[in-house]
Design an enzyme around this catalytic site. Structure first.
Site, short mmCIF file in Angstrom:
data_model
loop_
_atom_site.label_atom_id
_atom_site.label_comp_id
_atom_site.label_asym_id
_atom_site.label_seq_id
_atom_site.Cartn_x
_atom_site.Cartn_y
_atom_site.Cartn_z
N CYS A 75 -18.50 -14.01 -31.13
CA CYS A 75 -18.15 -13.91 -32.22
C CYS A 75 -19.11 -13.51 -33.42
O CYS A 75 -19.90 -14.22 -33.35
CB CYS A 75 -17.45 -15.33 -32.47
SG CYS A 75 -16.83 -15.47 -34.30
N CYS A 189 -15.70 -7.51 -35.98
CA CYS A 189 -15.09 -9.09 -35.39
C CYS A 189 -14.42 -8.65 -33.90
O CYS A 189 -13.50 -7.96 -33.17
CB CYS A 189 -14.33 -9.14 -35.98
SG CYS A 189 -13.46 -10.59 -35.88
N1 DGL Z 1 -13.62 -13.01 -33.82
C1 DGL Z 1 -14.61 -13.52 -34.77
C2 DGL Z 1 -15.66 -12.53 -34.81
O1 DGL Z 1 -16.04 -12.04 -34.26
C3 DGL Z 1 -14.14 -13.71 -36.22
C4 DGL Z 1 -12.25 -14.35 -36.68
C5 DGL Z 1 -12.66 -16.18 -37.33
O2 DGL Z 1 -12.63 -16.38 -37.09
O3 DGL Z 1 -12.77 -15.66 -38.51
O4 DGL Z 1 -16.63 -12.43 -36.71
#
Ligand code: DGL
Length: 262
Positions: A75, A189
């Protein structure tokens, strides 16, 4: 024979599955625990203090419960904040996911690169520093998307998501200066590669979409070391922090290399 290593992959939701998929394909011998902190999703809408206060103790609990050999924070919104905190609090090796600005700027021909991430990720000091250090003469446009991660979750869960909604989120990435236009977009993301085919179809012109997952998988495999043993088809666990019963097994299986997650 030594027991298979356990890799814990953590994200706010289902986005980290795009990283898991690459790691499983390079290390089919490992056991996997995937944790979606959906009780706190989306991270992009929380403050820096809230994310640190949430993720650092939660990852500690997960380490205590699952004894992983390695933890991947799949993330960007969290990794651009918490990696130093995690490394100083816990002994297990960590791999994070941060915007792939360096390779994107190195490969852009028009020297126009966009970074598409959550509103949190594009605001981070960490991201600004990557641009300062690695833009290599490129003009970098930061695009903070409020909704794209949630749209990706919806699509993976089998719900309809309109082209208009996706197109509106990616539109600011496409900058046309007449003599030079954006040719590279960093997927900053982990949710966004879930929509890659639709992003390609909806783009006003073709660009290179940079997904860091293969590079993360290589890093994980290097850190794990040792020979890749036979595929271990049993070790796959899916955890939602909301404790919602998961009905997604079929949709999740390809990300776990065909295993059915428990
Ligand atoms: N998957 C997450 C990232 O790589 C973020 C998504 C979220 O929870 O806003 O930033």
């Amino acid at each position: 024979m030594a027991s298979p290593p356990t890799i814990l992959v953590f994200d706010s939701g289902l986005g980290g599955l795009t990283v898991l998929r690459e790691i499983v394909s390079s290390r089919p011998d490992a056991h996997y625990v995937y944790v979606a902190d959906d009780a706190f999703f989306p991270y992009g809408h929380h403050s820096e203090e809230q994310i640190i206060a949430r993720v650092v103790p939660l990852v500690g609990e997960l380490i205590a419960a699952h004894a992983p050999d390695l933890v991947v924070i799949a993330c960007n919104t969290a990794s651009t904040l918490v990696m130093a905190h995690l490394r100083s609090a816990y002994e297990v090796p960590f791999v994070g996911t941060v915007p792939a600005i360096k390779p994107a700027c190195a490969s852009s021909k028009t020297k126009r690169v966009s970074v598409l991430g959550t509103k949190g990720t594009v605001k981070r000091e960490y991201t600004r520093k990557l641009i300062d250090d690695f833009a290599q003469g490129c003009e970098v446009t930061l695009v903070g998307s409020a909704e794209l991660a949630a749209l990706a979750e919806r699509a993976l869960s089998g719900n309809a998501v309109s082209d208009e909604d996706i197109a509106a989120e990616i539109a600011p990435c496409f900058v046309d200066h007449g003599n030079a236009r954006t040719d590279t977009v960093v997927l900053a993301c982990t949710h966004y590669p879930l929509l890659l085919d639709r992003l390609k179809n909806l783009a006003p012109w073709p660009v290179d979409w940079i997904d860091p997952a293969p590079a993360i998988a290589r890093r994980v495999s290097d850190l794990l070391g040792g020979p890749v043993r036979e595929a271990d088809t049993a070790g796959a666990k899916m955890i939602f922090t909301s404790k919602r019963p998961h009905t997604l097994s079929k949709a999740l299986m390809p990300f776990f290399g065909g295993r059915v997650p428990a």
